[in-house]
Scaffold this active site. Structure first.
Site, PDB file in Angstrom:
ATOM      1  N   ALA A   1      -2.273  -0.388  18.926  1.00  0.00           N
ATOM      2  CA  ALA A   1      -1.635   0.858  18.490  1.00  0.00           C
ATOM      3  C   ALA A   1      -0.695   0.597  17.321  1.00  0.00           C
ATOM      4  O   ALA A   1       0.287   1.312  17.126  1.00  0.00           O
ATOM      5  CB  ALA A   1      -0.877   1.495  19.664  1.00  0.00           C
ATOM      6  N   GLY A   2      -1.001  -0.431  16.520  1.00  0.00           N
ATOM      7  CA  GLY A   2      -0.193  -0.721  15.332  1.00  0.00           C
ATOM      8  C   GLY A   2      -0.772  -0.034  14.108  1.00  0.00           C
ATOM      9  O   GLY A   2      -1.543   0.928  14.218  1.00  0.00           O
ATOM     10  N   GLY A   3      -0.425  -0.554  12.927  1.00  0.00           N
ATOM     11  CA  GLY A   3      -0.869   0.053  11.677  1.00  0.00           C
ATOM     12  C   GLY A   3      -2.383   0.084  11.536  1.00  0.00           C
ATOM     13  O   GLY A   3      -2.951   1.067  11.051  1.00  0.00           O
TER      14      GLY A   3
ATOM     15  N   LYS B   1       0.811  -1.230   0.000  1.00  0.00           N
ATOM     16  CA  LYS B   1       0.000   0.000   0.000  1.00  0.00           C
ATOM     17  C   LYS B   1       0.847   1.283   0.000  1.00  0.00           C
ATOM     18  O   LYS B   1       0.457   2.280  -0.601  1.00  0.00           O
ATOM     19  CB  LYS B   1      -0.976   0.003   1.179  1.00  0.00           C
ATOM     20  CG  LYS B   1      -2.050  -1.079   1.028  1.00  0.00           C
ATOM     21  CD  LYS B   1      -3.082  -1.027   2.129  1.00  0.00           C
ATOM     22  CE  LYS B   1      -4.019  -2.223   2.006  1.00  0.00           C
ATOM     23  NZ  LYS B   1      -5.135  -2.178   2.951  1.00  0.00           N
TER      24      LYS B   1
END
Ligand code: ATR
Length: 311
Positions: free
Chosen positions: A150-152, A85
């Site tokens: 709290a990741g991508g 992406k």
């Protein structure tokens, strides 16, 4: 674009093999699991359009050539999935506002000889949430939202939620420092949008909550726990921080996660993230086929059912 030879396109989704049809595809690494062809085939049948949509596997170092070969051979549009992406965003000459905000793209198409990109993941999620909340006579407006993780995945939902005028976003993560980092990153836009943004310790969510005497209207599990059999928070904790109208949403799709099961056992509405996948696909289909977003004729529930039937 200069034609190049890329065997992946010739072997997998060669637009030249489908005369008379507009050809689309989803490109990723891995890609065999992708349900996107089912969704797009459903929309095409529903709207009586003659398209072909296939899966394209790209080597990690061959994304650019694969995309260029696809369009050089007459392909009309691509969906982009993990891990390309960011590369898709960098490759496009023209970027929509949504793509610029996310700095990542999941849709590509050619217009007047230029490669355009968009990001429909965020709006796909909020459309799905609005659809689910409407079923229980609520909406995202003024909602208090808890994001677990709290990741991508968590990072990608913050801007779209703020755009829907939620009143509060609380981020709780196993590693508190990462939640804190996200807060720092998004605080300026949260202030501009008048959204209260805070990080909380995932273990003590209920304690600080009891003092404030409030609950969350929406709990989004954006951790990787849904892929296994764990939940980021206990059933007791879900009970302590929910109200009867709380929606528990897991971004993982295709399975009933522990988090969803716990919420359902407490009498709450719970959903996996399949609707988000279908909505982001619908938005891409609308761009490619020039359908108006507001009165889109696409049958979302039907497409979700079509994918579920394959599990
Ligand atoms: P993605 O891009 O899918 O968000 P990621 O960036 O690897 O993937 O983030 C995974 C998230 O799931 C993180 O928030 C992670 O918490 P940590 O930051 O503490 O690692 C969370 N996560 C993964 N396994 C977990 C578990 N068993 N319990 C709680 N949180 C978990």
């Amino acid at each position: 674009m200069a034609p190049v030879t890329n065997q992946a396109i010739i072997d997998q989704v060669n637009p030249k093999d489908h005369p008379g049809k507009d050809v689309y595809g989803v490109i990723g690494h891995p890609i065999a699991h992708s349900k996107s062809p089912i969704i797009h085939a459903y929309f095409a049948k529903q709207t009586n359009q003659s398209i072909h949509y296939g899966r394209i596997f790209s080597e990690l170092n061959a994304f650019k050539e694969t995309v260029e070969e696809f369009f050089a051979r007459g392909g009309k549009g691509l969906n982009i999935t993990v891990p390309f992406k960011l590369e898709a965003y960098a490759l496009a000459q023209k970027k929509t506002d949504r793509a610029q905000l996310a700095k990542a793209a999941n849709v590509l198409w050619l217009k007047d000889g230029e490669l355009w990109c968009d990001n429909t993941d965020g709006v796909g999620l909020t459309r799905d949430l609005q659809r689910l909340l409407k079923n229980q006579q609520t909406s995202l407006k003024n909602a208090k939202v808890l994001i677990l993780g709290a990741g991508g995945a968590a990072q990608g939902v913050i801007d779209p939620l703020m755009a829907e005028s939620v009143s509060q976003i609380t981020i709780a993560n196993r590693t508190f420092a990462k939640a804190d980092q996200l807060i720092a990153q998004f605080q300026p836009s949260a202030m501009a949008a008048q959204v209260h943004l805070e990080a909380r310790d995932i273990q003590n969510l209920d304690q600080s909550k009891t003092q404030a005497n409030d609950t969350f209207d929406l709990i989004i599990n954006a951790t990787a726990t849904g892929l296994g059999d764990a939940s980021p928070i206990s059933k007791e904790l879900i009970k302590a921080i929910s109200n009867p109208k709380t929606l528990a949403y897991d971004m993982v799709y295709g399975k009933e996660t522990r988090f969803m099961q716990d919420a359902r056992e407490l009498g709450l509405n719970a959903s996996d993230g399949l609707g988000m996948l279908v909505e982001q696909a619908a938005l891409a289909f609308e761009i490619w086929r020039h359908l108006k977003g507001a009165d889109s004729p696409l049958d979302i529930d039907g497409a979700i059912a079509a994918v579920r039937a394959t599990y």
